[in-house]
Write an enzyme that holds these catalytic residues in place. Structure first.
Site, PDB file in Angstrom:
ATOM      1  N   GLU A  56       0.838  -1.210   0.000  1.00  0.00           N
ATOM      2  CA  GLU A  56       0.000   0.000   0.000  1.00  0.00           C
ATOM      3  C   GLU A  56       0.871   1.258   0.000  1.00  0.00           C
ATOM      4  O   GLU A  56       0.621   2.208  -0.742  1.00  0.00           O
ATOM      5  CB  GLU A  56      -0.916  -0.014   1.233  1.00  0.00           C
ATOM      6  CG  GLU A  56      -1.712   1.262   1.437  1.00  0.00           C
ATOM      7  CD  GLU A  56      -1.864   1.617   2.905  1.00  0.00           C
ATOM      8  OE1 GLU A  56      -1.503   2.756   3.282  1.00  0.00           O
ATOM      9  OE2 GLU A  56      -2.334   0.764   3.679  1.00  0.00           O
ATOM     10  N   HIS A  57       1.932   1.256   0.818  1.00  0.00           N
ATOM     11  CA  HIS A  57       2.847   2.400   0.861  1.00  0.00           C
ATOM     12  C   HIS A  57       3.566   2.567  -0.476  1.00  0.00           C
ATOM     13  O   HIS A  57       3.708   3.688  -0.992  1.00  0.00           O
ATOM     14  CB  HIS A  57       3.879   2.204   1.973  1.00  0.00           C
ATOM     15  CG  HIS A  57       3.395   2.642   3.319  1.00  0.00           C
ATOM     16  ND1 HIS A  57       4.032   3.595   4.062  1.00  0.00           N
ATOM     17  CD2 HIS A  57       2.334   2.230   4.063  1.00  0.00           C
ATOM     18  CE1 HIS A  57       3.390   3.779   5.211  1.00  0.00           C
ATOM     19  NE2 HIS A  57       2.361   2.944   5.241  1.00  0.00           N
ATOM     20  N   GLU A 134       7.131   3.424  12.012  1.00  0.00           N
ATOM     21  CA  GLU A 134       5.759   3.247  12.474  1.00  0.00           C
ATOM     22  C   GLU A 134       5.658   2.063  13.435  1.00  0.00           C
ATOM     23  O   GLU A 134       4.961   2.121  14.449  1.00  0.00           O
ATOM     24  CB  GLU A 134       4.822   3.029  11.286  1.00  0.00           C
ATOM     25  CG  GLU A 134       4.599   4.256  10.421  1.00  0.00           C
ATOM     26  CD  GLU A 134       3.600   3.990   9.307  1.00  0.00           C
ATOM     27  OE1 GLU A 134       3.048   2.866   9.237  1.00  0.00           O
ATOM     28  OE2 GLU A 134       3.366   4.898   8.504  1.00  0.00           O
TER      29      GLU A 134
END
Length: 808
Positions: A56-57, A134
């Site tokens: 997704e990133h 993260e």
């Protein structure tokens, strides 16, 4: 006003297999797309946890056709839209909202990045570091760890128990096996049969269909891949368990083999379980002093499984007592014979929600297979859900169904729409447009009924501000906010967002949404606020915010006046001064609002002073965030309150937003929370830079921001004429009232009033942006660097010393 029926959107499956939902909403000013991929964290190869989130990133890093500086994120930011993505257990969603005129370009970039990601090795390595940062923050965050710990009672081999965040160890980018698996996952899952596209906008259905077909044609073609069904949620015969942690008791129910309609059934059940009105579970717990809060929600749903979570906050009783009360209420609820009155009210509030939903909210709702009411299939599914929750035939007589939401009733007709209901000579000269057509008189009034926005729509906005002569006693603002909770929830269900914010010596009551219930909501809110004497229920224990969010929450407090503390709430109200602004309200609503406005406490004052300027000063405020991570905000107000300076600051922010993110987050990898943009605080418009970093201290973060600001003039100088003109026009177009949602336009106009701007602020600001030339913009960049408008820094560490002065 009768509530219109909003049917489900038009749906079809296109020739290549892409499923689409299309909703034509004529009144919208923007368009939105939600693209759902039927693959998530639980669908990746077991050897590579975190791969779905990592992909997704990577998709946002650009393509050959649209490199990062021209990709979806940069495009959306330059047109004043919003974009995001989310990877869940079994789905990955991409969200885009844009002004309708630029929507096609956004869809082109979204389809291209989904179909043709570059996935260069060096970009993968940089992005993996972002994911690792993260992960580190997640692993150190107590709230995040507690959320993950909720799954500890599930079967050991259920994927909810696994690790799915992704970090350096689980994402071995240089390994060929990993690269093959990554590309294979993309090729297998990111194709037409796996995707659902939801489009919402003011375009005709035919125009939306044409956009969907163009999107479909740009994607790889392929059938839907069957997702592996999970193992049972719990081993053995048990289907529930409890956890106790940090002032909360968690009750979890594992549900299996649920029928069609179970999603809407659980949404209906949770809505009424969370209801705080007398007769319900939460009201009983509070009255008996057993707990202060309750929140029920499904944590997970897939393949006939669901995990229902019921959280009791600030419990003063043991698990057994609370769970016994929960089961007793569930048994009462199950015996209510098809819930006719509750189903009717629930359908009405869902319809109201649709009425006030923006394009993105509607598209997100359309991506979920839910009806806009509890259908018969949902009611049947609810009966099965309740049986699995263990309801019985006998229960106590303490329960009853909640009273109807008063704001969902149709307002009675006014006897005379030309008069303010309940008006007398003691009402401090309050007037409506119908009674007073003089613009100069209207704009001198403390309560301004502005014609800056048309009054022909369903929605409106009201702002009421009080400036206190004394500072409130500690805890009083929070008590007032808690006292408003029930009114706020009823208002939200009726289509009105009600908020009450307290910053320093200023209190703000804001209402946005449907006009029809707004007079009753305002009257009830004012009555609640002025009759609360500090005896509201005690506060629930809030989960701590991450450091950067703590700083953002504290920013509006900076620069406000301080005064002696007063313990008497009534004295605070009567000695306060107030002003206000109403927007988009038709004559009927203005008349209906008269009685409420006549009860505003304090003294009306249309000459309240704006926030003092800090020209040339560098002020530093230290906030202890109780975190191992560092965070910094730098707020740089415009050099003056003039519209030319504001226009220049806004264009600098517009041009610098993407390069700032690229420099500090992508290239320097300082942290994962990196942003810049325009923020208006109490009428002061300024450039706001923000960074949260796991390893770089605030003083060093500030130096990186300063270096970026030093390069702004060169950035402006290096833009070719055509690009500068395009950027300037794209920004000016964002202030066209016809392209703004009423809520956003109202907020801009309220801040303009605080700054002393006239009611045609939006038109004047757009014109000031359009006449900006390169020399003036370059000069503004130099004035920014020199802190001509001042710099205000909030940070997680103390001031580094000169030239910074510690803020009082």
């Amino acid at each position: 006003m009768p509530v219109p029926t909003h049917p489900r959107p038009y749906t079809e499956t296109l020739a290549n297999g892409l499923r689409v939902t299309l909703r034509h909403v004529p009144g919208l000013t923007r368009s939105a797309a939600v693209l759902r991929v039927a693959a998530g964290s639980h669908d990746v190869p077991l050897a590579w946890p975190g791969m779905a989130h990592f992909l997704e990133h990577l998709l946002f890093l650009g393509t050959e056709r649209f490199p990062a500086q021209q990709g979806l994120m940069a495009y959306v930011q330059s047109h004043g839209g919003q974009v995001n993505a989310s990877t869940r257990e079994r789905t990955t969603d991409f969200f885009v909202e844009l002004p309708t005129a630029s929507f096609t370009g956004g869809l082109e970039r979204l389809s291209d990045m989904l179909a043709h990601p570059r996935m260069y090795p060096d970009e993968q390595l940089r992005e993996r570091e972002v994911l690792h940062a993260e992960f580190v923050a997640w692993s150190q965050d107590a709230a995040a760890q507690q959320q993950h710990a909720l799954y500890a009672g599930l079967a050991a081999d259920h994927p909810l128990r696994g690790f799915h965040a992704g970090n350096r160890d689980s994402l071995p980018v240089p390994q060929e096996e990993f690269q093959q698996a990554l590309k294979g996952f993309h090729q297998r899952c990111y194709r037409t049969g796996q995707m659902t596209l939801s489009l919402v906008g003011p375009q005709s259905l035919e125009a939306l269909q044409a956009l969907a077909r163009q999107f479909d044609a740009a994607l790889p073609v392929g059938d839907k891949v069957a997702q592996t069904p999970p193992v049972p949620l719990m081993a053995g015969s048990a289907n529930s368990y409890q956890q106790v942690a940090e002032g909360r008791i968690h009750q979890l129910f594992a549900l299996e083999d649920l029928p069609e309609g179970s999603a809407e059934a659980m949404a209906f059940l949770c809505h009424w379980l969370n209801n705080a009105k007398p007769g319900g579970l939460l009201a009983h717990l509070r009255h008996q002093g057993l707990a202060q809060g309750l929140k029920a929600e499904p944590l997970y749903r897939f393949g006939g499984q669901a995990l229902l979570h019921v959280q009791f906050s600030t419990p003063a009783a043991g698990t057994d007592t609370l769970v016994e009360a929960l089961h007793d209420w569930l048994s009462f609820f199950a015996a209510q014979q098809d819930w006719p009155a509750l189903r009717k009210e629930y359908a009405t509030l869902l319809q109201r929600r649709q009425q006030v939903s923006g394009a993105l909210q509607s598209a997100r709702a359309d991506s979920e297979p839910l009806e806009n009411h509890l259908s018969d299939a949902g009611a049947t599914a609810l009966e099965q859900v309740l049986r699995q929750l263990g309801v019985v035939d006998n229960f106590s007589d303490r329960w009853h169904l909640p009273a109807a939401n008063p704001f969902l009733r149709e307002a009675p007709p006014l006897a005379n729409a030309n008069l303010i209901r309940g008006q007398t000579s003691a009402h401090r000269g309050l007037r409506t447009f119908a009674q007073d057509r003089s613009r100069s008189r209207r704009e001198r009034s403390a309560m301004q009924f502005s014609q800056a926005l048309p009054d022909t729509g369903e929605e409106g906005a009201v702002f009421l501000r009080w400036v206190l002569a004394s500072a409130p006693a500690e805890g009083l603002p929070a008590k007032l906010q808690r006292a408003l909770q029930d009114v706020s929830e009823d208002a939200r269900q009726a289509g009105v967002e009600l908020s009450f914010t307290t910053t320093g010596n200023q209190w703000l009551l804001k209402l946005t949404g449907l006009q029809e219930p707004m007079p009753a909501v305002l009257e009830s809110a004012l009555q609640t606020l002025t009759q609360t004497d500090g005896d509201a229920p005690p506060a629930e224990q809030d989960r701590p915010l991450i450091p950067i969010r703590q700083l953002l929450k504290a920013l509006p407090e900076q620069g406000l006046e301080s005064a002696a503390t007063a313990d008497d709430a009534a004295h605070l109200w009567t000695t306060s001064r107030w002003d206000g602004l109403a927007l988009g309200l038709n004559a009927r609503t203005q008349s209906a609002m008269g009685l409420a406005l006549s009860r505003i406490p304090g003294t009306a004052d249309n000459r309240l002073a704006p926030l003092p300027a800090i020209n040339g000063e560098r002020l530093w405020a230290h906030l202890d965030t109780a975190s191992g991570e560092h965070a910094l905000l730098l707020f740089c107000p415009a050099a003056s309150q003039g519209l030319d300076d504001e226009a220049a600051w806004r264009l600098l922010a517009h041009i610098g937003q993407t390069p700032f993110y690229q420099r500090l987050r992508v290239e320097l990898q300082l942290g994962y929370a990196v942003f810049s943009g325009i923020r208006t605080v109490h009428g002061q418009t300024g450039l706001l830079f923000g960074v949260q970093s796991p390893s770089v201290a605030p003083a060093e973060l500030l130096e990186h921001i300063r270096q970026f600001m030093d390069a702004l003039a060169a950035l402006v100088a290096n833009l070719d004429d055509q690009t500068l003109l395009q950027q300037r026009q794209a920004l000016a177009d964002q202030f066209d009232a016809a392209s703004l949602a009423l809520k956003d336009a109202a907020e801009l106009l309220w801040q303009a009033r605080l700054a002393g701007h006239p009611s045609d602020y939006l038109t004047q600001l757009a014109a000031a942006i359009e006449r900006l030339e390169r020399p003036a913009l370059t000069a503004a960049a130099q004035r920014l660097i020199q802190a001509e408008g001042g710099w205000r820094c909030l940070a997680s560490s103390p001031s580094p010393g000169a030239p910074w002065r510690t803020a009082q």
